[in-house]
Design an enzyme around this catalytic site. Structure first.
Site, PDB file in Angstrom:
ATOM      1  N   TYR A  18       2.329   8.000   5.863  1.00 40.94           N
ATOM      2  CA  TYR A  18       2.888   7.872   7.205  1.00 40.94           C
ATOM      3  C   TYR A  18       4.344   8.326   7.265  1.00 40.94           C
ATOM      4  CZ  TYR A  18      -1.442   5.553   8.313  1.00 40.94           C
ATOM      5  OH  TYR A  18      -2.768   5.286   8.492  1.00 40.94           O
ATOM      6  N   ASN A  58       0.856  -1.189   0.000  1.00 42.26           N
ATOM      7  CA  ASN A  58       0.000   0.000   0.000  1.00 42.26           C
ATOM      8  C   ASN A  58       0.898   1.247   0.000  1.00 42.26           C
ATOM      9  OD1 ASN A  58      -1.915   1.989   0.343  1.00 42.26           O
ATOM     10  ND2 ASN A  58      -2.937   1.003   2.066  1.00 42.26           N
TER      11      ASN A  58
END
Length: 172
Positions: A143, A136
């Site tokens: 992040y 992903n």
């Protein structure tokens, strides 16, 4: 988006969480998994009973992002025994930041992430951590941009398929 409001979810929001969770998980992962694995995961993890159990856990908190009266995403954070793996008393786990695909790129995920940081601060946590699927790249980039660094891996069961999550942490 200026008109996004984030509110703490109560047990009365179980259907809303179920709808958003099922929709966002399917939008994000259906093309990378078999139909059988997707169905099994959605049935097990987004059933009304499972979400009620999670909502009632004293160490879990849910927050829903709203645009006007429409729910468009949600956040689930865990402390103590509710953490899925690490169970570090000084950490807060971000278990889910789910945003409907129509709202990707509109800072809704960022606002939910900032809510997680706010909760961590109120609870006097020294770090936040999460697991993100190694395949992903959009989430990994998000992040990393927000200061997370990898610190390990764990296996995530997607139906009958074992997948690898990268565990990431940000010190506060």
């Amino acid at each position: 988006m200026e008109n996004i409001k984030i509110s703490k979810a109560s047990i009365e929001a179980v259907e809303t969480l179920q709808e958003i969770g099922r929709a966002t998980f399917f939008e994000t992962f259906a093309t990378s998994n078999t139909g059988a694995d997707m169905k099994k995961y959605l049935d097990e993890h987004f059933s009304r009973e499972q979400l009620i159990t999670e909502l009632n856990h004293p160490d879990s908190r849910f927050y829903i992002a709203w645009e006007d009266q429409s729910p468009i995403g949600y956040l689930k954070v865990n402390t103590a025994q509710a953490q899925t793996e690490l169970q570090d008393e000084n950490s807060l786990e971000i278990e889910r930041i789910y945003v409907l695909s129509a709202y990707h790129g509109k800072k809704v995920g960022q606002q939910l992430y900032e809510k997680a940081l706010e909760v961590a601060g109120l609870l006097k946590k020294s770090s936040v951590w999460l697991g993100v699927w190694e395949e992903n790249p959009r989430a990994i980039k998000f992040y990393t941009k927000n200061g997370f660094v990898p610190f390990g891996q764990h296996i995530f069961k997607m139906g009958d398929d074992e997948q690898t999550d990268i565990m990431m942490r940000r010190e506060l």
